[in-house]
Write a protein that holds these residues in place. Structure first.
Motif: not given
Length: 125
Positions: A100, A102, A104-106, A111
């Motif tokens: 899941r 996103i 841009s949040s790598w 995450n």
């Protein structure tokens, strides 16, 4: 059983190169994104690079010097590091991204659900 095994670290002089490997087992590499992170003594863990089926990302501090790639047949991700600087000294980790994620949040470690054990890179003369 999901496992990630990072290797390839060592001592290198400034301006030198190293290639890190992240061998994955227990899942198919092409089903997940993989991130590379590093943590220097006294500092927070930071995202270095990310790769999935169609995108690659790099931190500004390594852009143009580091290259991420993967070999799905070997279930392995690589991080080629060139023109190394003393500030690249850190323990480097690979990690499997949440499905899941996103993109841009790598850079955010939260995450990623599975982490390798880390490999130490020391850049020093």
């Amino acid at each position: 059983d999901v496992q990630l095994q990072a290797s390839g670290g060592g001592l290198v002089q400034p301006g030198g190169s190293l290639r890190l490997s992240c061998a994955a087992s227990g899942f198919a590499l092409d089903d997940y994104g993989i991130g590379w992170f590093r943590q220097a003594p006294g500092k927070e863990r930071e995202g270095v690079s990310y790769i999935n089926d169609w995108r690659k990302f790099y931190a500004d501090s390594v852009k143009g010097r580091f290259t991420v790639s993967r070999d799905n047949a070997k279930n392995t991700v690589y991080l080629q590091m060139n023109t190394l600087k003393p500030e690249d000294t850190a323990v480097y980790y690979c990690a499997r991204a949440s499905p899941r994620l996103i993109l841009s949040s790598w850079r955010a470690p939260e995450n990623y659900g599975y982490w390798g054990q880390g490999t130490l890179v020391t850049v020093s003369s």
